[in-house]
Design an enzyme around this catalytic site. Structure first.
Site, PDB file in Angstrom:
ATOM      1  N   SER A 181       0.793  -1.227   0.000  1.00 46.10           N
ATOM      2  CA  SER A 181       0.000   0.000   0.000  1.00 46.10           C
ATOM      3  C   SER A 181       0.825   1.277   0.000  1.00 46.10           C
ATOM      4  O   SER A 181       0.375   2.295  -0.506  1.00 46.10           O
ATOM      5  CB  SER A 181      -0.974  -0.005   1.177  1.00 46.10           C
ATOM      6  OG  SER A 181      -0.287  -0.192   2.395  1.00 46.10           O
ATOM      7  N   HIS A 209      -5.150  -3.635  -2.811  1.00 47.25           N
ATOM      8  CA  HIS A 209      -4.821  -2.669  -3.874  1.00 47.25           C
ATOM      9  C   HIS A 209      -4.737  -3.299  -5.256  1.00 47.25           C
ATOM     10  O   HIS A 209      -4.209  -2.690  -6.184  1.00 47.25           O
ATOM     11  CB  HIS A 209      -3.517  -1.946  -3.536  1.00 47.25           C
ATOM     12  CG  HIS A 209      -3.624  -1.137  -2.286  1.00 47.25           C
ATOM     13  ND1 HIS A 209      -4.179   0.128  -2.270  1.00 47.25           N
ATOM     14  CD2 HIS A 209      -3.330  -1.431  -1.005  1.00 47.25           C
ATOM     15  CE1 HIS A 209      -4.186   0.584  -1.023  1.00 47.25           C
ATOM     16  NE2 HIS A 209      -3.667  -0.348  -0.237  1.00 47.25           N
ATOM     17  N   LYS A 240     -11.932   0.174  -1.712  1.00 47.18           N
ATOM     18  CA  LYS A 240     -10.998   0.858  -2.622  1.00 47.18           C
ATOM     19  C   LYS A 240     -11.562   0.828  -4.039  1.00 47.18           C
ATOM     20  O   LYS A 240     -12.512   1.543  -4.307  1.00 47.18           O
ATOM     21  CB  LYS A 240      -9.617   0.265  -2.434  1.00 47.18           C
ATOM     22  CG  LYS A 240      -9.092   0.717  -1.054  1.00 47.18           C
ATOM     23  CD  LYS A 240      -7.888   0.045  -0.522  1.00 47.18           C
ATOM     24  CE  LYS A 240      -7.602   0.663   0.855  1.00 47.18           C
ATOM     25  NZ  LYS A 240      -6.748  -0.170   1.688  1.00 47.18           N
TER      26      LYS A 240
HETATM   27  C1  LIG Z   1      -6.893  -0.323   3.154  1.00 42.07           C
HETATM   28  C2  LIG Z   1      -6.268  -1.609   3.508  1.00 42.07           C
HETATM   29  C3  LIG Z   1      -6.888  -2.471   4.412  1.00 42.07           C
HETATM   30  C4  LIG Z   1      -8.102  -2.078   5.194  1.00 42.07           C
HETATM   31  O1  LIG Z   1      -9.232  -2.048   4.396  1.00 42.07           O
HETATM   32  P1  LIG Z   1     -10.458  -1.099   4.823  1.00 42.07           P
HETATM   33  O2  LIG Z   1     -11.598  -1.638   4.059  1.00 42.07           O
HETATM   34  O3  LIG Z   1     -10.077   0.278   4.443  1.00 42.07           O
HETATM   35  O4  LIG Z   1     -10.618  -1.254   6.305  1.00 42.07           O
HETATM   36  C5  LIG Z   1      -6.304  -3.698   4.627  1.00 42.07           C
HETATM   37  N1  LIG Z   1      -5.164  -4.060   3.996  1.00 42.07           N
HETATM   38  C6  LIG Z   1      -4.537  -3.241   3.146  1.00 42.07           C
HETATM   39  C7  LIG Z   1      -3.286  -3.678   2.470  1.00 42.07           C
HETATM   40  C8  LIG Z   1      -5.059  -1.985   2.877  1.00 42.07           C
HETATM   41  O5  LIG Z   1      -4.428  -1.154   2.065  1.00 42.07           O
END
Ligand SMILES: *Cc1c(COP(=O)(O)O)cnc(C)c1O
Length: 386
Positions: A181, A209, A240
């Site tokens: 990320s 991602h 996302k």
């Molecule tokens: C954003 C993210 C999460 C958490 O997901 P949310 O739905 O925002 O709680 C978990 N793992 C990674 C790698 C992320 O980038």
């Protein structure tokens, strides 16, 4: 009490690490309004531009009309509304897994799944750059936690063999991410899958991602490499590229059934609003269809544009610009803000001390001119800084 807290805040400020929440006055998108300013937004993970799309807006409205606003209780208490069931069937089909379970966020997936599957007799081996949710969950599980330097396969292999030699009678779970990320690069997934198979370990892959943007029909990195059948625990978020909120785990029927019995963030939390599950299902269908292909094509065009304008490359849509010093990263981000670009500075503890950076994320909804303009302003601002 407050005096002590003020002192702690002072220390955070002095270290250049102070954070505050700032109001966004417009919907999510390539252009946003904040503090009365129109900004080109390079900070969100809304990779396909679906978060404020008409399609998901309509799906949410329909979901509310059909299923009401709130879920009312945990799914085990009151009964599970049909949109959640349908969403899980859709996720399982999307991930080519036997079953899936949805959660209220990606963070809740990690916190529920990892402690449900491993405990004090088990070993977790995780990539050093794994997301905070995975680190927190690993600690919470009570398992022995070992860390390998980012994508360092030799070290991973030694830890895998060591876990067995230590007489670990329990499970060995390797944890990594498709696209990291804050660094934007991909896991060495093929090699990791080979290694964990050879050592009889399981793999949890967080596709946060990659879902929606990588692989055939946006099915992620495991699908892109033809490895879906060899990743026991496929985790992802609906927050996302999917454009809504929530998270999921796709796995075998047995794993999912055990999670229903043991994952505390699933059991002891009210189900997400049914309309969100309904819209997430619509979003996954859209992502897999021709509309999704068109959005991935637009994102690809934008990524190519940024790569050629900056001479950098990335496996996904995340481009870190490493600055180093925390205060310099903040100054650079503020500089770009003055020019109308929203590009966040990422600092400790999200990344290691002294590796502060700007994090540029691209979306299908950016215009080429916006991307070219940022590349140019960034180059100038970096030159002025040094
Ligand atoms: C954003 C993210 C999460 C958490 O997901 P949310 O739905 O925002 O709680 C978990 N793992 C990674 C790698 C992320 O980038």
């Amino acid at each position: 009490m407050n005096w002590e807290i003020e002192k702690e805040l002072e220390e955070i400020r002095d270290a250049g690490l102070f954070r505050e929440v700032r109001a966004l006055e417009s919907p999510q998108g390539a252009a946003v309004r904040r503090g009365g300013l129109e900004l080109v937004n390079f900070s969100s993970n809304d990779y396909l531009g679906l978060a404020a799309s008409r399609e998901l807006e309509d799906a949410l409205k329909e979901g509310v009309e059909r299923f009401g606003a709130g879920a009312g209780a945990s799914r085990l208490v009151c009964g599970s509304l049909t949109p959640h069931e349908e969403l899980e069937a859709e996720i399982a089909a999307f991930k080519r897994s036997e079953a899936a379970l949805s959660f209220s966020s990606g963070y809740a997936v990690a916190l529920g799944v990892i402690p449900a599957l491993v405990g004090k007799d088990d070993v977790i081996i995780l990539d050093k750059l794994c997301h905070a949710s995975l680190v927190d969950a690993a600690r919470l599980s009570g398992a022995t936690v070992r860390v390998f330097p980012h994508n360092h396969l030799d070290k991973l292999e030694r830890l895998l063999r060591g876990a067995r030699d230590d007489g670990a009678v329990g499970r060995v779970l390797v944890i990594t991410e498709s696209i990291f990320s804050m660094d934007g690069d991909a896991a060495a997934l093929r090699d990791i899958v080979e290694l964990k198979d050879r050592c009889g370990a399981w793999l949890l892959l967080d596709e946060a991602h990659a879902i929606g943007l990588m692989g055939p029909n946006g099915r992620g990195l495991a699908a892109q490499l033809g490895l879906e059948g060899r990743v026991e625990l496929q985790m992802g978020t609906l927050s996302k590229a999917v454009g809504l909120g929530g998270g999921y785990l796709a796995a075998s029927r047995q794993v999912i059934s055990l999670l229903v019995n043991k994952a505390r963030s699933f059991i002891y939390s009210t189900a997400p609003p049914p309309a969100v599950a309904f819209a997430a299902c619509e979003s996954l269908r859209l992502i897999q269809g021709t509309a999704g292909d068109a959005l991935r094509h637009a994102l690809r065009r934008n990524i190519d544009c940024w790569q050629s304008a900056t001479g950098t490359s990335s496996a996904g849509a995340i481009f870190p610009v490493i600055v180093g010093d925390e205060s310099s990263a903040v100054a650079l981000s503020r500089r770009l803000l003055d020019e109308g670009f929203l590009v966040p500075a990422i600092r400790y503890p999200t990344v290691a001390r002294g590796s502060a950076r700007l994090r540029v994320t691209l979306s299908a909804s950016h215009e080429l001119v916006q991307i070219e303009a940022l590349a140019m302003r960034l180059r100038q601002a970096m030159a002025e800084l040094s």
